[in-house]
Design a protein around this motif. Structure first.
Motif, PDB file in Angstrom:
ATOM      1  N   GLU A 124       0.801  -1.231   0.000  1.00 58.32           N
ATOM      2  CA  GLU A 124       0.000   0.000   0.000  1.00 58.32           C
ATOM      3  C   GLU A 124       0.831   1.276   0.000  1.00 58.32           C
ATOM      4  N   ARG A 125       2.174   1.132   0.097  1.00 58.46           N
ATOM      5  CA  ARG A 125       2.984   2.334   0.217  1.00 58.46           C
ATOM      6  C   ARG A 125       3.430   2.907  -1.122  1.00 58.46           C
ATOM      7  N   GLY A 126       2.639   2.660  -2.151  1.00 53.45           N
ATOM      8  CA  GLY A 126       2.890   3.296  -3.440  1.00 53.45           C
ATOM      9  C   GLY A 126       1.579   3.897  -3.911  1.00 53.45           C
ATOM     10  N   THR A 127       1.650   4.818  -4.848  1.00 49.48           N
ATOM     11  CA  THR A 127       0.422   5.433  -5.360  1.00 49.48           C
ATOM     12  C   THR A 127      -0.318   4.450  -6.275  1.00 49.48           C
ATOM     13  N   GLU A 128      -1.605   4.647  -6.414  1.00 50.98           N
ATOM     14  CA  GLU A 128      -2.449   3.767  -7.225  1.00 50.98           C
ATOM     15  C   GLU A 128      -1.882   3.605  -8.641  1.00 50.98           C
ATOM     16  N   GLU A 129      -1.565   4.734  -9.278  1.00 47.42           N
ATOM     17  CA  GLU A 129      -1.181   4.730 -10.682  1.00 47.42           C
ATOM     18  C   GLU A 129       0.170   4.042 -10.895  1.00 47.42           C
ATOM     19  N   ASN A 131       1.752   2.093  -8.798  1.00 45.34           N
ATOM     20  CA  ASN A 131       1.690   0.709  -8.331  1.00 45.34           C
ATOM     21  C   ASN A 131       1.132  -0.248  -9.382  1.00 45.34           C
ATOM     22  N   LEU A 132       0.147   0.230 -10.134  1.00 42.26           N
ATOM     23  CA  LEU A 132      -0.442  -0.639 -11.145  1.00 42.26           C
ATOM     24  C   LEU A 132       0.615  -0.980 -12.205  1.00 42.26           C
ATOM     25  N   SER A 160      -1.763  -6.994 -13.622  1.00 43.16           N
ATOM     26  CA  SER A 160      -1.371  -6.281 -12.412  1.00 43.16           C
ATOM     27  C   SER A 160      -2.612  -5.887 -11.638  1.00 43.16           C
ATOM     28  N   TYR A 161      -2.559  -6.088 -10.348  1.00 43.95           N
ATOM     29  CA  TYR A 161      -3.638  -5.614  -9.484  1.00 43.95           C
ATOM     30  C   TYR A 161      -3.197  -4.425  -8.630  1.00 43.95           C
ATOM     31  N   GLY A 162      -1.968  -3.934  -8.871  1.00 41.43           N
ATOM     32  CA  GLY A 162      -1.483  -2.818  -8.059  1.00 41.43           C
ATOM     33  C   GLY A 162      -1.555  -3.173  -6.589  1.00 41.43           C
ATOM     34  N   LYS A 163      -2.161  -2.272  -5.815  1.00 36.46           N
ATOM     35  CA  LYS A 163      -2.279  -2.567  -4.382  1.00 36.46           C
ATOM     36  C   LYS A 163      -3.706  -2.926  -4.003  1.00 36.46           C
ATOM     37  N   SER A 164      -4.534  -3.250  -5.015  1.00 31.08           N
ATOM     38  CA  SER A 164      -5.959  -3.428  -4.726  1.00 31.08           C
ATOM     39  C   SER A 164      -6.306  -4.775  -4.094  1.00 31.08           C
ATOM     40  N   LEU A 165      -5.411  -5.775  -4.180  1.00 32.09           N
ATOM     41  CA  LEU A 165      -5.727  -7.075  -3.585  1.00 32.09           C
ATOM     42  C   LEU A 165      -4.611  -7.535  -2.640  1.00 32.09           C
TER      43      LEU A 165
END
Lengths: 189, 429
Positions: A124-129, A131-132, A160-165
């Motif tokens: 979670e320590r990266g931005t959404e964009e 991180n994806l 990629s799910y980034g930090k969503s899962l």
């Protein structure tokens, strides 16, 4: 005439038998009656043991056949392909991940019809964009490593799910380390 | 220097007000830093004794009053001032009275008698100094659309002063309140939160089209993160890219193009551009590094984006054709989520320092950077309001991820959501 002789002979035999019985009864009056004289009756054939199988037994399944009999869900639940982890903000394959990927490659060589999806995940320590994109990079470097071990890139898809899962919902280094990962999903066999 | 500008601004407004004419289209450009225009908003006149009509008038007044206060363009006169002057008589307005309490603009609202489900509302705007009527508008609507009517009226006042419609704008976002991540939309003030997609898929990163009729977004379907364009008002969905992972879509302000990030070709996140229908896909970046998070300049001639080609994620600008790349963020090791302001002079972005994400705004003209949020949290995904005076963003300030708006100068923080977790907002133009 013959019949008469046989009949009289039979009479004589019965008489002799009866007289001998009487004789014994006199000696042992309390003993129970002896068992019936089976020797003289026609013998029952001994039980024939049937060794041949009655029903058709299924032949032993090969590993391949067991694999094919399972659904994708069942196989994925067994997780034959181990996930790997990454350093913070990084997407290179760590040394501790290499043997894991080698084992995964061996498995993929064994089941050479399997198509997999590599999922890239971040903490979670990266931005959404970013991180994806980072998750995509992690999946891609995992793909490249498997390809270098001889697995056809045609058999590998990435997402990629980034930090969503996140795997672990915690907010500490242990959770974050668990969440920075590439995991495998078997999507075809 | 600031005082000089303020003075000059005041003179400009004064001059513009002087040349006002009711028949003309009146456009006065309001620049930031100028004093807000004093506006009198007395209670609306109710032409009925029905309690229902009285309630409607009160609600309309409250919403318009809240809108104009939020605008930063107008400054509402304190109610107590009205007691110093004669009560408002809509048939004969004593402009001198209103001038004496320093009103520049007088808004007169009337709610006439009406029956059934519908109501009527009339608003008139007067220039106090010139002593004349500028603009009027009449609405008839169902009672359940009362907020929309009030916002439309407030937007008309904004338009007279050369502003974009703000109060009827919509924010699209992602919420998990009904189980999984789906698209939702709401009014600028957090009212009318409405679900837009209904599926079991994970939906992600929505973006409005320039005309506010379509939404591009990422949806995880069949083991792929595909890019889709949804017309939420018609319920039509079209798939844009059928290969790789595609995300971070953004429509160009001129309505012609759609930029997005995709792993379409070599599995590497690159920026692509297509027509606004998602056709004729063309690659803009060619780099082994990550290129993502595109944001158009208001002229649609340039694109700001994030790239880690220099080792860490930083903000760059390139021409809309992909050439002339230059870095614009410095002094930090992690910058992302650029959002180009509607006026074009600023770019908001996220900077990560010691695990704290705050919003910063870079002024492209002065090259000055201001820190907009100051928190011990993760503030993400800034998106400008159509008038460029406000930003919506997500923050885990309270422990869960929620949406907030903040003004361009860091004031007026407002929380908009509370149900489930809410993120990835995009404010319509």
């Amino acid at each position: 005439m013959k019949k008469l002789i046989i009949l009289s002979l039979a009479f004589l035999m019965v008489f002799a038998a009866l007289s001998s019985c009487r004789g014994r009864a006199k000696i042992e009056e309390v003993t129970p009656p002896p068992p019936p004289e089976v020797e003289e009756q026609p013998k029952v054939e001994p039980v024939e043991k049937i060794e041949e199988p009655v029903t058709v037994k299924e032949p032993e399944l090969t590993e391949e056949e067991i694999f094919m009999s399972k659904t994708l869900e069942e196989i994925n639940l067994e997780a034959p392909l181990q996930m790997i982890h990454f350093d913070y903000d990084k997407y290179f394959i760590r040394d501790d991940a290499k043997p894991v990927l080698e084992a995964n490659a061996e498995w993929l060589k064994k089941y050479d019809a399997v198509v997999i999806l590599i999922e890239g995940h971040c903490d979670e320590r990266g931005t959404e964009e970013y991180n994806l994109a980072l998750g995509e990079k992690r999946a891609k470097s995992t793909l490249d490593y498997l390809a270098s071990l001889g697995i056809s890139a045609e058999r590998i898809k990435t997402i990629s799910y980034g930090k969503s899962l996140p795997l672990d919902p915690g907010h500490n280094e242990i959770s974050w380390q668990k969440n920075r990962r590439a995991q495998f999903l078997i999507i075809r066999k | 220097m600031k005082i000089k500008w303020t003075l000059l601004g005041g003179i400009l407004i004064f001059l513009s007000v002087l040349i006002l004419h009711p028949q003309q289209e009146v456009v006065i450009s309001i620049k930031e830093g100028m004093p807000a225009i004093p506006l009198a908003l007395p209670d609306f006149i109710v032409r009925s004794s029905l309690p229902e009509i009285i309630t409607i008038a009160r609600e309309l007044h409250k919403i318009i009053s809240d809108d104009l206060k939020y605008s930063r363009v107008f400054q509402l006169l304190p109610k107590s001032y009205y007691s110093y002057i004669r009560p408002l008589n809509p048939e004969e307005i004593f402009f001198k009275d209103w001038e004496s309490i320093q009103a520049n603009i007088l808004f007169v609202g009337e709610v006439p008698e009406s029956e059934g489900k519908k109501f009527l509302f009339e608003g008139k705007i007067y220039d106090v100094k010139a002593g004349r009527f500028i603009f009027g508008k009449r609405y008839q609507s169902e009672k359940n659309l009362l907020r929309l009517v009030a916002h439309k009226m407030a937007d008309e006042i904004m338009k007279i002063y050369g502003e974009r419609e703000l109060f009827t704008s919509k924010i699209v976002f992602i919420s998990n309140r009904d189980g999984n991540d789906e698209l939702y939309m709401m009014d600028y003030d957090g009212y009318n939160q409405t679900r837009v997609t209904f599926n079991k898929n994970q939906d992600y990163m929505p973006a409005w089209s320039a005309d506010g009729k379509k939404i591009a977004y990422t949806s995880y379907r069949n083991n792929r993160a595909g890019l889709y364009i949804l017309n939420p008002f018609e319920g039509e969905i079209t798939e844009v890219v059928s290969k790789g992972t595609s995300f971070a879509p953004t429509f160009s302000p001129d309505g012609k193009k759609l930029a997005f990030c995709s792993t379409l070709e070599e599995g590497n996140p690159e920026i692509y551009v297509a027509t606004s229908e998602g056709k004729k896909i063309k690659r803009l970046t060619f780099n082994k590094a990550i290129d993502t998070a595109p944001s158009w300049s208001p002229t649609s001639r340039e694109i700001a984006f994030t790239s880690d080609r220099g080792g860490t994620p930083q903000i760059y600008i390139m021409d809309a054709e992909g050439s002339n790349v230059r870095r614009i963020s410095f002094g930090g090791s992690y910058h992302d989520a650029p959002a180009w302001s509607p006026a074009g002079d600023r770019i908001a972005y996220i900077s990560r320092v010691d695990q704290i994400f705050d919003i910063y705004v870079l002024n492209l003209r002065t090259e000055q950077v201001i820190k907009l949020t100051e928190s011990n949290a993760r503030n993400e995904t800034p998106s400008w309001s159509p008038d460029g005076r406000h930003l919506v963003f997500s923050s885990n300030l309270t422990g869960t991820i929620q949406l907030y708006t903040i003004d361009y100068d860091g004031s007026n923080l407002r929380r908009l959501t509370s149900n489930g977790e809410n993120k990835l907002p995009d404010w319509s133009r």
